[in-house]
Structures are given as structure tokens and as C-alpha cells.
Design a protein around this motif. Structure first.
Motif, mmCIF file in Angstrom:
data_model
loop_
_atom_site.group_PDB
_atom_site.id
_atom_site.type_symbol
_atom_site.label_atom_id
_atom_site.label_comp_id
_atom_site.label_asym_id
_atom_site.label_seq_id
_atom_site.Cartn_x
_atom_site.Cartn_y
_atom_site.Cartn_z
ATOM 1 N N ILE A 85 -2.740 -1.258 11.990
ATOM 2 C CA ILE A 85 -2.308 0.116 11.769
ATOM 3 C C ILE A 85 -2.181 0.843 13.106
ATOM 4 O O ILE A 85 -3.106 0.828 13.926
ATOM 5 C CB ILE A 85 -3.311 0.871 10.869
ATOM 6 N N LYS A 86 -1.030 1.476 13.347
ATOM 7 C CA LYS A 86 -0.788 2.145 14.622
ATOM 8 C C LYS A 86 -0.705 3.661 14.498
ATOM 9 O O LYS A 86 -0.914 4.377 15.478
ATOM 10 C CB LYS A 86 0.495 1.597 15.252
ATOM 11 N N SER A 87 -0.349 4.152 13.310
ATOM 12 C CA SER A 87 -0.264 5.596 13.091
ATOM 13 C C SER A 87 -0.691 5.887 11.659
ATOM 14 O O SER A 87 -0.907 4.954 10.876
ATOM 15 C CB SER A 87 1.170 6.090 13.341
ATOM 16 N N ASP A 88 -0.840 7.152 11.325
ATOM 17 C CA ASP A 88 -1.327 7.520 9.999
ATOM 18 C C ASP A 88 -0.576 6.762 8.902
ATOM 19 O O ASP A 88 0.653 6.836 8.803
ATOM 20 C CB ASP A 88 -1.167 9.028 9.781
ATOM 21 N N THR A 89 -1.337 6.034 8.104
ATOM 22 C CA THR A 89 -0.760 5.129 7.098
ATOM 23 C C THR A 89 -1.671 5.078 5.876
ATOM 24 O O THR A 89 -2.890 5.071 5.994
ATOM 25 C CB THR A 89 -0.614 3.705 7.673
ATOM 26 N N ILE A 90 -1.061 5.029 4.702
ATOM 27 C CA ILE A 90 -1.794 4.799 3.464
ATOM 28 C C ILE A 90 -1.519 3.359 3.057
ATOM 29 O O ILE A 90 -0.366 2.961 2.890
ATOM 30 C CB ILE A 90 -1.361 5.781 2.365
ATOM 31 N N THR A 91 -2.570 2.571 2.926
ATOM 32 C CA THR A 91 -2.435 1.125 2.732
ATOM 33 C C THR A 91 -3.111 0.666 1.453
ATOM 34 O O THR A 91 -4.247 1.045 1.161
ATOM 35 C CB THR A 91 -3.045 0.370 3.923
#
Length: 255
Positions: A85-91
Motif C-alpha cells: 500500500i502506497k497511499s490511502d486505500t481501502i483493502t
């Protein structure tokens, strides 16, 4: 006066309850790993600013609407690295095919609750997934293209029994098969039955569909035991299923 006081107290209690609702925080890699391993499907919001992040409120609202999936947040970038993950992410993480589905919040101008709910539901594949128009999207988007199909009529005693039985077998074939339950009593699934030359009265039955070759096989009639189904799956994996029926002109994208 008393009525007004009661209303004030009730509203205050509701407001306090809503204000106190938050998603659990994962503060290190060990906590993140434990959370991911705690269920078949989980969602983590990798949000740098935590509760103040763009998309947090929407994720919280989505979590209350899809209560079958546990949701948490992680603000520590040193943990993000472990999951690419490199930036704001919903996983969304799911065990059935060891898949990680990312929704990059940083690239979205607007985050909508309905969109997040749809993201979770579409990708919520489990060891035994019941087939419908919504789950079909996730099933056919999975990198695992081979499906072990249980055809059974909901409402019959064996429906839930076989669902639980084969659901317990499914982890043995993680990454090799998706185990799919098709309700033969549902009119919308008539095409699925016809595709395998079956009718509702013929059920329960078990079949295999391979999306890569667009071919199908039926387990011979008889007891649907874990031993027979396991042998059926392993025979496919070894390339030993000889009585092949081609899928013909039916669409590949829908059972």
C-alpha cells in the motif's frame, strides 16, 4: 417539561453513542496479520489520518451496513509496506483465493457509502459462496477460474447440511477451486442447471466448471460425501477426468 427533558436525554444518548462508534485500529504488523487471519473476509482502511481521513466516515457507515465483514483501520505506513500500500486505500482480504482487492481512496474525488458497500459485497467470496447476480461478479473476476459447484434446493434438509459439509472441505483447495452453492429452487438459476443438463428434481448434485477450458464435469450420482468430492477434485487436478462435456454455446461469463 418532563416530556421535553426525556426527549433531550434520549437525543443526547443517541448522539453520544454515534460519536463513540469507531473502527478498531491496527497499530502494528502483528495486529494486522491477526486481524486478516481472524475471518474468511476482512476489510482494512489504510488511512494515514485515521478517523480524520477522507473516506473514513463512509467506511464506518458501510461497515454498519455489511455487518458480516469485520472492518478496521491502519494509519501506520510501516505496516502498509507489508501489503504493497502506497497511499490511502481501502483493502479487502479474502482467504478463499488468497486475494487482496484494493480500492485506492487517494485517486477518488468522492467516496460514497453505497459504492463501498457494493465494493465489499461484490468481492465478499467465502469458502462456500452462494451464487447470485452480485456474487457472480466476484466469482468470475477471481484469478481462480475453476469452480466446484454444489447444486441443491434451498428449503430441503440437505441444503444447509451439504453447504456446511462442503464448506469445511473447501479450505483444502484454497487457490485451486472456488466452492459455489447454486440454489436449484431459485428460478433465476434455471440456466445454471440446464447448462449441466440438470433439473431441480435431480438435485442435489456436484459438478466442476473450468473457466480456462470452458468445460464441465458432473460427479456421478450417489452419496455426496467429502471423500467422493475430494477424489473428484483431485482427479480434475491430475487431469484424470475423462468424460468431458464441452460447455457449448453458453456464455462464459455467467453460469
Amino acid at each position: 417539561m418532563q416530556i421535553g427533558l426525556i426527549i433531550f436525554i434520549l437525543v443526547s444518548c443517541v448522539s453520544a453513542k454515534e460519536k463513540d462508534v469507531t473502527l478498531p485500529r491496527l497499530n502494528n504488523t502483528k495486529a494486522a496479520e491477526a486481524f486478516i487471519n481472524s475471518a474468511e473476509v476482512v476489510v482494512i482502511g489504510f488511512l494515514e489520518q485515521g478517523e480524520e481521513s477522507h473516506g473514513y466516515k463512509e467506511l464506518l457507515a458501510a461497515a454498519t451496513r455489511v455487518d458480516s465483514v469485520s472492518v478496521a483501520i491502519c494509519a501506520l505506513k510501516e505496516v502498509w509496506v507489508d501489503y504493497g500500500i502506497k497511499s490511502d486505500t481501502i483493502t479487502l482480504f479474502r482467504k478463499v483465493d488468497n486475494h487482496q482487492e484494493n480500492l485506492v481512496v487517494a485517486e477518488a474525488d468522492e467516496i460514497k457509502v453505497d459504492g463501498l458497500v457494493n465494493f465489499i459485497i461484490v468481492n465478499e467470496l467465502r469458502y462456500m459462496t452462494e451464487y447470485n447476480q452480485v456474487t457472480a461478479v466476484g466469482l468470475f473476476n477471481s484469478e481462480v477460474k475453476t469452480h466446484l459447484l454444489l447444486f441443491a434446493n434451498k428449503g430441503r434438509k440437505e441444503f444447509n447440511e451439504l453447504k456446511a459439509q462442503l464448506g469445511a472441505l473447501a479450505p483444502e483447495f484454497t487457490g485451486k477451486f472456488l466452492f459455489v452453492l447454486i440454489n436449484g429452487a431459485e428460478d433465476s438459476n434455471f440456466r445454471s442447471l440446464r447448462y449441466f443438463g440438470l433439473k431441480s428434481k435431480d438435485l442435489p448434485r456436484v459438478g466442476i466448471y473450468d473457466g480456462d477450458s470452458d468445460m464441465k464435469w458432473l460427479l456421478p450420482e450417489g452419496e455426496i460425501s467429502n471423500e467422493r468430492v475430494r477424489d473428484f477434485c483431485n482427479a480434475f487436478l491430475r487431469g484424470e477426468l475423462k468424460e468431458v462435456k464441452e460447455a457449448g454455446a453458453e456464455a462464459k461469463t455467467e453460469l
